[in-house]
Design a protein around this motif. Structure first.
Motif, short mmCIF file in Angstrom:
data_model
loop_
_atom_site.label_atom_id
_atom_site.label_comp_id
_atom_site.label_asym_id
_atom_site.label_seq_id
_atom_site.Cartn_x
_atom_site.Cartn_y
_atom_site.Cartn_z
N HIS A 149 0.58 -1.13 -0.14
CA HIS A 149 0.09 0.04 -0.02
C HIS A 149 0.83 1.34 0.10
N GLN A 150 0.69 2.12 -0.90
CA GLN A 150 1.63 3.24 -1.10
C GLN A 150 0.54 4.40 -1.18
N GLU A 151 1.04 5.59 -0.46
CA GLU A 151 0.58 6.75 -0.34
C GLU A 151 1.60 7.89 -0.69
N LYS A 152 1.13 9.04 -0.79
CA LYS A 152 1.93 10.35 -0.76
C LYS A 152 2.36 10.52 0.59
N LEU A 153 3.81 10.74 0.60
CA LEU A 153 4.42 11.26 2.00
C LEU A 153 4.41 12.84 1.90
N ALA A 154 4.89 12.88 3.17
CA ALA A 154 4.85 14.35 3.56
C ALA A 154 5.87 14.97 2.57
N VAL A 155 5.70 16.35 2.59
CA VAL A 155 6.61 17.32 1.61
C VAL A 155 7.90 17.49 2.21
N ARG A 156 8.77 17.37 1.75
CA ARG A 156 10.23 17.49 2.06
C ARG A 156 10.66 19.03 1.89
N LYS A 157 11.22 19.40 2.92
CA LYS A 157 11.66 21.01 2.99
C LYS A 157 13.33 20.99 3.22
N ASN A 158 13.91 21.66 2.69
CA ASN A 158 15.37 21.99 3.13
C ASN A 158 15.48 23.38 3.78
N PRO A 159 15.69 23.54 5.16
CA PRO A 159 15.81 24.62 5.87
C PRO A 159 16.70 25.69 5.01
N GLU A 160 18.02 25.08 4.62
CA GLU A 160 18.96 25.96 3.82
C GLU A 160 18.38 26.54 2.67
N LYS A 161 17.42 25.82 1.81
CA LYS A 161 16.84 26.24 0.67
C LYS A 161 15.08 26.22 0.72
N PRO A 162 14.64 27.11 1.59
CA PRO A 162 13.22 26.77 1.72
C PRO A 162 12.31 26.93 0.38
N MET A 163 12.65 27.55 -0.78
CA MET A 163 12.01 27.69 -1.84
C MET A 163 12.12 26.53 -2.93
N TRP A 164 13.24 25.74 -2.46
CA TRP A 164 13.31 24.53 -3.31
C TRP A 164 12.24 23.49 -3.38
N VAL A 165 11.74 22.92 -4.37
CA VAL A 165 10.40 22.27 -4.43
C VAL A 165 11.16 20.71 -4.65
N PHE A 166 10.88 19.86 -3.63
CA PHE A 166 11.09 18.48 -4.03
C PHE A 166 10.42 17.71 -4.67
N PRO A 167 10.50 16.58 -5.42
CA PRO A 167 9.38 15.95 -6.07
C PRO A 167 8.62 15.17 -5.13
N ARG A 168 7.11 14.82 -5.23
CA ARG A 168 6.54 14.13 -4.08
C ARG A 168 6.93 12.78 -4.31
N GLU A 169 7.02 12.19 -3.13
CA GLU A 169 7.17 10.86 -3.02
C GLU A 169 6.24 9.97 -2.44
N TRP A 170 6.24 8.67 -3.10
CA TRP A 170 5.25 7.85 -2.85
C TRP A 170 5.82 6.53 -1.64
N GLY A 171 5.31 6.18 -0.71
CA GLY A 171 5.67 5.23 0.13
C GLY A 171 4.65 4.73 1.15
N ILE A 172 5.21 4.14 2.28
CA ILE A 172 4.53 3.70 3.34
C ILE A 172 4.53 4.71 4.54
N THR A 173 3.33 5.32 5.17
CA THR A 173 3.04 6.61 6.01
C THR A 173 3.43 5.87 7.27
N ASP A 174 3.89 6.74 8.08
CA ASP A 174 4.24 6.48 9.67
C ASP A 174 3.18 6.16 10.13
N TYR A 175 1.83 6.53 10.04
CA TYR A 175 0.79 6.03 10.59
C TYR A 175 0.51 4.59 10.24
N ARG A 176 0.89 4.15 9.11
CA ARG A 176 0.47 2.85 8.66
C ARG A 176 1.25 2.04 9.52
#
Length: 413
Positions: A149-176
């Motif tokens: 079972h794969q879902e969209k994971l949380a959006v990743r952020k880089n504190p040094e580059k806050p405007m950089w947009v990472f591609p959305r990843e799919w995987g197993i959520t922490d809740y699951r």
């Protein structure tokens, strides 16, 4: 030319259509059933008038409030749930800015940095076979690597580059992951426990608790949820010999105990304990709660600290114990006739927080000697690493101490 079977000239569905078309023209014969019923004195009602006529629906009075429009009401004194007294609301997604020290002052709780002796003895005397360890290891691998079972994971952020947009990843959520591991650990506990104990346990899922109380003259209301709630036919025995407890509550000066808890004038004062009083399984035993960084955040938007995560486990146990106390002794109870003991386990992927809370009083304003107690240990790691290494699943440093303490909590009476 390839030879094939001869197709039928008429399709089977065509015959059914022709049959229905012929039969629908057949007139229905009158069997004189109505005359027989009237002769026997039974009332006869025309079905056309009974079922085809539209019933008259009474219109609600105009003064009634439409519940769908509550969210559109102005948040002022005209709101139906407006109260002149401010209530500080604290839910599942909040954390205390001062961590455990603020939680101790807020709930009038003394800290004990070890679990009760009964649980420690049960954890030492547990015998775990190799088959059980293999099952637990396979469950960990399934929860982290093998689950399809794969879902969209949380959006990743880089504190040094806050405007950089990472591609959305799919995987197993922490809740699951948390949910699957807790299910499997409880399943192993039931297998390793005698039927005389398992027959007194029952597991509830996703239950909510609501408790209003006063602390330092402020009205506070907790809204907490337990993802897995273990209830029992008998209450856990109170802890009598309490040693190594702190002598005094922490000093938060110049801060107040209700800091970082949002005040609200629009609220409903509720008392909710999910199990009705007088049932077979009415006593709280152990709560298994989840922690996910995606949902739990600071009001200041800063990263959640380890002390704040530990305080969240303590407040969950206090809410469950207080809800049961108000269910047993009434909403205005202060000093409890008999203490209420609740066990709580907080799970964050591979970290397990074990704690036992003993509620003695809900009189949190008075400066009397009666206080509550919170027994806890440092977080225990179920493993250090679980990942693919050269396309092979690898689990490193599995710790069976987590299963021992979970089984000790399950068997404690």
């Amino acid at each position: 030319m390839r030879l094939t079977n001869v197709l039928n000239a008429q399709h089977l569905g065509w015959h059914f259509k022709m049959k229905w078309r012929t039969l629908k023209r057949r007139a229905i014969e009158d069997q004189n059933a109505a005359s027989y019923l009237k002769a026997m004195g039974l009332p006869v009602i025309d079905p056309v008038q009974e079922f085809m006529s539209e019933p008259e629906i009474p219109k609600p009075p105009s003064e009634l409030l439409n519940p769908l429009s509550i969210g559109q009401l102005d948040r002022n004194e005209n709101h139906p749930f407006w109260n002149s007294r401010v209530c500080h609301m604290f839910g599942d997604n909040n954390v205390l800015i001062c961590g455990e020290k603020q939680a101790q002052v807020l709930t009038k709780t003394l800290l004990v940095n070890e679990l009760p002796d009964t649980i420690q003895k049960l954890a030492k005397n547990v015998e775990i076979s190799e088959e059980t360890e293999i099952r637990v290891k396979n469950s960990i691998l399934h929860a982290h690597l093998f689950d399809a079972h794969q879902e969209k994971l949380a959006v990743r952020k880089n504190p040094e580059k806050p405007m950089w947009v990472f591609p959305r990843e799919w995987g197993i959520t922490d809740y699951r992951k948390n949910r699957y591991i807790i299910d499997k650990l409880l399943q192993q506990c039931e297998k390793l426990t005698d039927s005389s104990i398992t027959s007194q346990r029952k597991i509830l899922e996703n239950v909510s608790f609501v408790v209003p109380f006063e602390s330092d003259g402020n009205l506070i209301q907790f809204h907490k949820t337990a993802e897995h709630f273990l209830v029992s036919k008998q209450a856990i025995k109170p802890i009598e010999n309490i040693s190594n407890a702190e002598s005094e509550l922490p000093n938060l000066h110049p801060l107040k105990s209700n800091i970082s808890i949002e005040p609200e004038n629009i609220y409903q004062e509720k008392h909710i304990y999910p199990v009705p009083k007088g049932g077979n399984f009415e006593y709280p035993h152990t709560a298994f709660v989840h922690y996910t960084p995606l949902d739990v955040k600071n009001i200041t938007l800063e990263p959640v600290k380890a002390e704040q995560i530990a305080s969240r486990n303590m407040l969950k146990a206090f809410t469950i114990a207080a809800a049961k106390a108000q269910s047993l002794y009434g909403a205005k109870v202060e000093d409890l006739p008999s203490p209420i003991t609740v066990q709580c386990v907080q799970v964050h992927i591979n970290q397990f927080y074990f704690g036992v809370y003993q509620l003695n009083t809900l009189n949190l304003n008075a400066d009397n000697d009666k206080k509550n107690y919170w027994f806890k240990t440092s977080p225990k790691l179920l493993y250090t690493n679980c990942e693919y290494n050269e396309s092979r699943p690898v689990l490193k440093n599995y710790n069976d101490d987590v299963l021992r303490h979970t089984l000790a909590f399950y068997q404690n009476q």
